[in-house]
Design a protein around this motif. Structure first.
Motif, PDB file in Angstrom:
ATOM      1  N   TRP A  21       0.844  -1.206   0.000  1.00 32.17           N
ATOM      2  CA  TRP A  21       0.000   0.000   0.000  1.00 32.17           C
ATOM      3  C   TRP A  21       0.876   1.253   0.000  1.00 32.17           C
ATOM      4  CZ3 TRP A  21      -0.692   4.473   2.642  1.00 32.17           C
ATOM      5  CH2 TRP A  21      -1.867   5.198   2.379  1.00 32.17           C
ATOM      6  N   VAL A  22       1.889   1.240   0.854  1.00 32.70           N
ATOM      7  CA  VAL A  22       2.787   2.395   0.933  1.00 32.70           C
ATOM      8  C   VAL A  22       3.486   2.619  -0.411  1.00 32.70           C
ATOM      9  CG1 VAL A  22       4.837   3.355   2.063  1.00 32.70           C
ATOM     10  CG2 VAL A  22       3.143   2.086   3.419  1.00 32.70           C
ATOM     11  N   ALA A  23       3.962   1.540  -0.998  1.00 35.11           N
ATOM     12  CA  ALA A  23       4.653   1.658  -2.288  1.00 35.11           C
ATOM     13  C   ALA A  23       3.706   2.265  -3.329  1.00 35.11           C
ATOM     14  CB  ALA A  23       5.142   0.284  -2.742  1.00 35.11           C
ATOM     15  N   ASP A  24       2.498   1.764  -3.375  1.00 32.28           N
ATOM     16  CA  ASP A  24       1.524   2.275  -4.357  1.00 32.28           C
ATOM     17  C   ASP A  24       1.153   3.732  -4.063  1.00 32.28           C
ATOM     18  OD1 ASP A  24       1.555  -0.201  -5.546  1.00 32.28           O
ATOM     19  OD2 ASP A  24      -0.284  -0.901  -4.557  1.00 32.28           O
ATOM     20  N   HIS A  25       0.990   4.042  -2.779  1.00 30.44           N
ATOM     21  CA  HIS A  25       0.638   5.418  -2.406  1.00 30.44           C
ATOM     22  C   HIS A  25       1.713   6.389  -2.873  1.00 30.44           C
ATOM     23  CE1 HIS A  25      -0.606   8.907  -0.076  1.00 30.44           C
ATOM     24  NE2 HIS A  25       0.598   8.939   0.479  1.00 30.44           N
ATOM     25  N   ALA A  53     -16.152   4.250  10.208  1.00 33.04           N
ATOM     26  CA  ALA A  53     -15.281   3.646  11.221  1.00 33.04           C
ATOM     27  C   ALA A  53     -15.780   3.902  12.642  1.00 33.04           C
ATOM     28  CB  ALA A  53     -13.859   4.188  11.066  1.00 33.04           C
ATOM     29  N   PHE A  54     -16.321   5.100  12.873  1.00 29.67           N
ATOM     30  CA  PHE A  54     -16.726   5.484  14.234  1.00 29.67           C
ATOM     31  C   PHE A  54     -18.142   6.048  14.212  1.00 29.67           C
ATOM     32  CE2 PHE A  54     -12.147   6.242  13.634  1.00 29.67           C
ATOM     33  CZ  PHE A  54     -11.651   5.266  14.484  1.00 29.67           C
ATOM     34  N   PRO A  55     -19.134   5.206  13.906  1.00 30.08           N
ATOM     35  CA  PRO A  55     -20.508   5.707  13.760  1.00 30.08           C
ATOM     36  C   PRO A  55     -20.954   6.425  15.035  1.00 30.08           C
ATOM     37  CG  PRO A  55     -20.442   3.301  13.873  1.00 30.08           C
ATOM     38  CD  PRO A  55     -19.037   3.764  13.723  1.00 30.08           C
ATOM     39  N   LEU A  69      -8.796  -1.643   7.309  1.00 28.94           N
ATOM     40  CA  LEU A  69      -8.392  -0.283   7.685  1.00 28.94           C
ATOM     41  C   LEU A  69      -7.919   0.484   6.448  1.00 28.94           C
ATOM     42  CD1 LEU A  69      -7.838   1.850   9.882  1.00 28.94           C
ATOM     43  CD2 LEU A  69      -5.600   0.807  10.220  1.00 28.94           C
ATOM     44  N   LEU A  70      -7.292  -0.248   5.540  1.00 28.23           N
ATOM     45  CA  LEU A  70      -6.785   0.410   4.331  1.00 28.23           C
ATOM     46  C   LEU A  70      -7.916   1.017   3.501  1.00 28.23           C
ATOM     47  CD1 LEU A  70      -3.982  -2.117   3.250  1.00 28.23           C
ATOM     48  CD2 LEU A  70      -3.717   0.103   4.387  1.00 28.23           C
ATOM     49  N   ASP A  71      -9.091   0.406   3.543  1.00 23.84           N
ATOM     50  CA  ASP A  71     -10.227   0.965   2.805  1.00 23.84           C
ATOM     51  C   ASP A  71     -10.592   2.344   3.348  1.00 23.84           C
ATOM     52  OD1 ASP A  71     -10.258  -1.504   1.600  1.00 23.84           O
ATOM     53  OD2 ASP A  71     -11.860  -2.294   2.893  1.00 23.84           O
ATOM     54  N   ALA A  72     -10.654   2.432   4.688  1.00 22.21           N
ATOM     55  CA  ALA A  72     -11.014   3.723   5.297  1.00 22.21           C
ATOM     56  C   ALA A  72      -9.937   4.763   5.017  1.00 22.21           C
ATOM     57  CB  ALA A  72     -11.220   3.550   6.803  1.00 22.21           C
ATOM     58  N   VAL A  73      -8.705   4.320   5.018  1.00 23.25           N
ATOM     59  CA  VAL A  73      -7.608   5.249   4.743  1.00 23.25           C
ATOM     60  C   VAL A  73      -7.710   5.753   3.298  1.00 23.25           C
ATOM     61  CG1 VAL A  73      -5.095   5.429   4.520  1.00 23.25           C
ATOM     62  CG2 VAL A  73      -6.102   4.322   6.528  1.00 23.25           C
ATOM     63  N   ASP A  74      -7.982   4.846   2.391  1.00 20.28           N
ATOM     64  CA  ASP A  74      -8.128   5.247   0.982  1.00 20.28           C
ATOM     65  C   ASP A  74      -9.313   6.182   0.793  1.00 20.28           C
ATOM     66  OD1 ASP A  74      -6.011   3.969  -0.279  1.00 20.28           O
ATOM     67  OD2 ASP A  74      -7.079   2.060  -0.385  1.00 20.28           O
ATOM     68  N   ARG A  75     -10.392   5.890   1.490  1.00 23.40           N
ATOM     69  CA  ARG A  75     -11.650   6.590   1.243  1.00 23.40           C
ATOM     70  C   ARG A  75     -11.690   7.958   1.924  1.00 23.40           C
ATOM     71  NH1 ARG A  75     -14.525   2.284   2.583  1.00 23.40           N
ATOM     72  NH2 ARG A  75     -14.952   3.166   4.614  1.00 23.40           N
TER      73      ARG A  75
END
Lengths: 496, 496
Positions: A21-25, A53-55, A69-75
């Motif tokens: 993920w880091v490499a792609d980012h 993540a925190f409704p 977690l990566l989904d939330a980070v991306d989104r």
């Protein structure tokens, strides 16, 4: 009951996924806007809405797979982040977080050592000592700043904290009763109008109050501290019964990169027994290159010297390098020893306990990330990149000089170029300068920040990102020209 | 010229290799001694010798493959490191650096954002706000400590820094002229003999001097602050023309885990307008479990509350969580704004600029590592592990109670058990206690630390490592018994 932590095999799998993920980012940064188009509260709302993540602002009850977690980070996170590692980030000063340093930092986290005492992790302490001795030599600070020379270096979280502990050591040196009775209101600290705000903050934190801060006049026509004005201010204070405690000389101010004349200032500070701290947070690392070392001329006369590895030395925050000439100075000011921290090694006097060199007790093994950088690049590599950035800034300054309607607002220093737009009369046109900055930043193609000099608006271009190459600086210049053309073509802006 | 940083593909390959190293290192911990048998200077010598990383204390000139850093780490760093992540580490308090949190921290490094202002990374700021609001609710602190309730939370590097900024906010609240004229020597701060040394350090840093520190007597027969003694000390100070500024109540002292009665202390502090700071650095996270929340009883009456995620909440250092009841308090005390930090978002008042909530200017996106932990474990998982550690400590205390010749030196608190050996007369036998501790630690099989209580030596067993399970505590108990047997069988030690 869930496992307390990832198993070895889970960590291996997820670790590889996170590394990818880091490499792609990082690879994808050039395609993203440097500054996100988000308004106040938008990220918080996105994180707190139903299904997020925190409704309703509540933490999750149940465990969730870490991949998600990566989904939330991306989104939410990436689109809400100013991208400091983007090659077209020219704001403030660079805050380099090189991939190399991240791998060193990963080892630090793996060891998870607390380096507060030598005995709580001998390697964390001694590696830091050896590395800072090595950098003292590579920067040309002089042997007096190494542990073998009676001084020594320490990694602080920031130049702000480095300035604070230097001030505390100075307060103790001026009056050893300080630890018992505190400050007495007569202490004075000398800076310029361009000195970093962290000095004003340190003075406040240390209980001196803003009245203790003396803003010394510059050499006329420059932003650099006048040693003569300093001498006058100190003499007047002494005559008034006040006590000069510390002079802060800056090498490369944040506003315009001004360099205070350390060699001229040092004897003035010494004449009054004041501590001389050199804040070279951004520019100090230039000392690695012999042809640029003139910026820290006179540093051998200082009591302390600070430069940030997390700015222009490609090392992830936090890693501010502070050296003092007297290895006993910080522990004398800062040591407090409760029973549960007593140990034979400390009492032998044969070791350094870095907790006594800083305000916090706990500390991370920060030397590893810096070690990774100097290992992978070598001094040759570090010098090559500093030189590349300086050359790109010199080229940009040349462009500015050659272009009508825009001028250098101050002499360029290393990788920092300050410019502003001017009207037909040659005077500053703040409205155009401000409009150009706003248009560049809102384009997402690049990011620059501003300062005010002599009351007029200035665009700062700080070249120094680990991913920033000459082509990115060229592209910024073209963008500046294009936006200035648009602003002028459409301008109904009020003129100053 | 070398590349300025790893290429995407190099990072992918090396990142996987480093992740694998971390996985192997953690998996191999149980086979390593917790404390390394190294003496002062040995690591530095190993790093500085010919052929090593820094021969003759010089940094390398040429770039080297990053794989080879791992060799040096294996050869010198690991054998020179106290292994805080070892499952048999029971010293100080746990400094958990869970693998989960390392992955969150890797994302933070990848983004490389500076979170000093909202505008310098909106996501870093708002994720921290949302997460700390969520933890305030999960810990039962009350809505007053959330941003939606008018307060708010911030991640500091350490509880030391949290205490310092609480003190600065208190100084400003007591006398708004403090920012201009500093302290006046009349300020007083109230602690107990068991309060963490960081309070004494904060008082010194803030320019008050040790004379400002009032050590309040405990409730007789305990280590906990007496509210009556506090009331007496404060009244006497006020009568003497002094100014009570801050009371620090500790929930879980470092020495013995003592819990000051926050609910009783709060009205005393309030009566004199003093700030009430609750230092629950280690124990505060127990508030996540309803049946353990009694330790923070009364926290809703405090002005600030601190607990460390990097201790017992499995999050890599640094991540100290600080909440204040008044969101304006820290910025009012700490804000200093130079031109180059001015921006529209800050001036709108609609955002939080976390630089004004801490001493340093720069700050890392620390919320990500904490987010990773609560994401992967959920509150259920966090509670389960806290309960597991408490149960293991309760079992250990039971063993101590049942064993002749050893006693509990203080009532156990959560995961902390304090014990000492006694002689035939039932009185403390410091020589045996000390010898047992030294033998356990030099065995490499486990690590415990000590304190002194009522002048006598005490072994502290802090249960709370992310990899520590009941079996490790059982093994420690067996080791303690075996070493005590050996000490007593061979003893020619002087008796107290």
């Amino acid at each position: 009951m869930p496992e307390p932590d990832l198993t070895t095999e889970e960590f291996r799998r997820l670790g590889h996924a996170y590394v990818d993920w880091v490499a792609d980012h990082r690879a994808g940064l050039p395609g993203l806007p440097v500054v996100p188009p988000v308004g106040p509260g938008e990220v918080a709302t996105a994180l707190s809405q139903p299904g997020a993540a925190f409704p309703d602002g509540r933490l999750p009850e149940a465990p969730q797979p870490l991949d998600t977690l990566l989904d939330a980070v991306d989104r939410v996170v990436v689109p809400g982040s100013t991208l400091w590692q983007h090659p077209a980030f020219f704001g403030y000063f660079p805050a380099n977080s090189s991939l190399t340093s991240l791998l060193g930092d990963l080892l630090s986290g793996a060891l998870g050592a607390q380096g507060m005492l030598w005995s709580t992790s001998p390697a964390a302490t001694e590696a830091e000592q050896v590395l800072l001795d090595g950098f003292a030599r590579a920067l040309g600070l002089g042997e007096a700043f190494t542990f073998s020379g009676g001084g020594g270096g320490v990694i602080q979280d920031s130049a702000s904290s480095a300035a604070l502990v230097a001030l505390l050591a100075a307060l103790h040196r001026v009056r050893p009763g300080w630890r018992e009775t505190g400050v007495d209101g007569r202490e004075r600290v000398y800076v310029t109008a361009e000195t970093h705000s962290s000095l004003a903050k340190a003075v406040r934190v240390a209980g001196l109050g803003a009245r203790a801060l003396r803003v010394v006049d510059p050499v006329p026509g420059t932003q650099a501290m006048s040693a003569a004005a300093l001498a006058g201010a100190m003499a007047a204070d002494v005559a008034a019964g006040l006590a000069p405690v510390l002079v802060c000389a800056t090498v490369g101010t944040t506003g315009t990169g001004a360099v205070d004349p350390v060699r001229d200032i040092a004897p003035v500070a010494a004449a009054h027994g004041a501590w001389l701290h050199v804040d070279a947070a951004w520019a100090g690392v230039a000392g690695l290159c012999p042809e640029l070392r003139h910026v820290i001329d006179g540093v051998g006369l200082a009591d302390s010297f600070c430069t940030d590895a997390h700015k222009w030395l490609f090392t992830a925050f936090d890693a501010s390098l502070l050296w003092v000439r007297d290895a006993a100075a910080l522990p004398a000011a800062l040591s407090v020893t409760p029973e549960y921290l007593r140990n034979a090694a400390s009492e032998s006097g044969a070791v350094v306990d870095y907790r006594d060199w800083q305000v916090p007790l706990g500390r991370r093994f920060r030397a590893l990330k810096l070690w990774a950088v100097v290992h992978a690049l070598g001094l040759e590599g570090l010098r090559a990149h500093l030189r590349g950035h300086v050359a790109a800034a010199v080229a940009l300054a040349g462009r500015v000089r050659a272009e009508p309607g825009v001028v250098l607002a101050a002499p360029p220093t290393l990788g920092l170029v300050c410019l502003r737009y001017v009207g037909a009369d040659g005077g500053p046109d703040d409205a155009v300068t401000r409009a150009v900055l706003e248009r560049v930043n809102s384009s997402g193609a690049a990011f620059v920040t501003h300062t005010v000099l002599d009351g007029r608006y200035v665009i700062r271009v700080a070249v120094g990102g680990v991913a920033t190459e000459a082509t990115h600086v060229e592209a910024l210049w073209e963008r500046l020209c294009a936006e200035a053309g648009t602003v002028r073509a459409t301008s109904t802006l009020p003129r100053p």
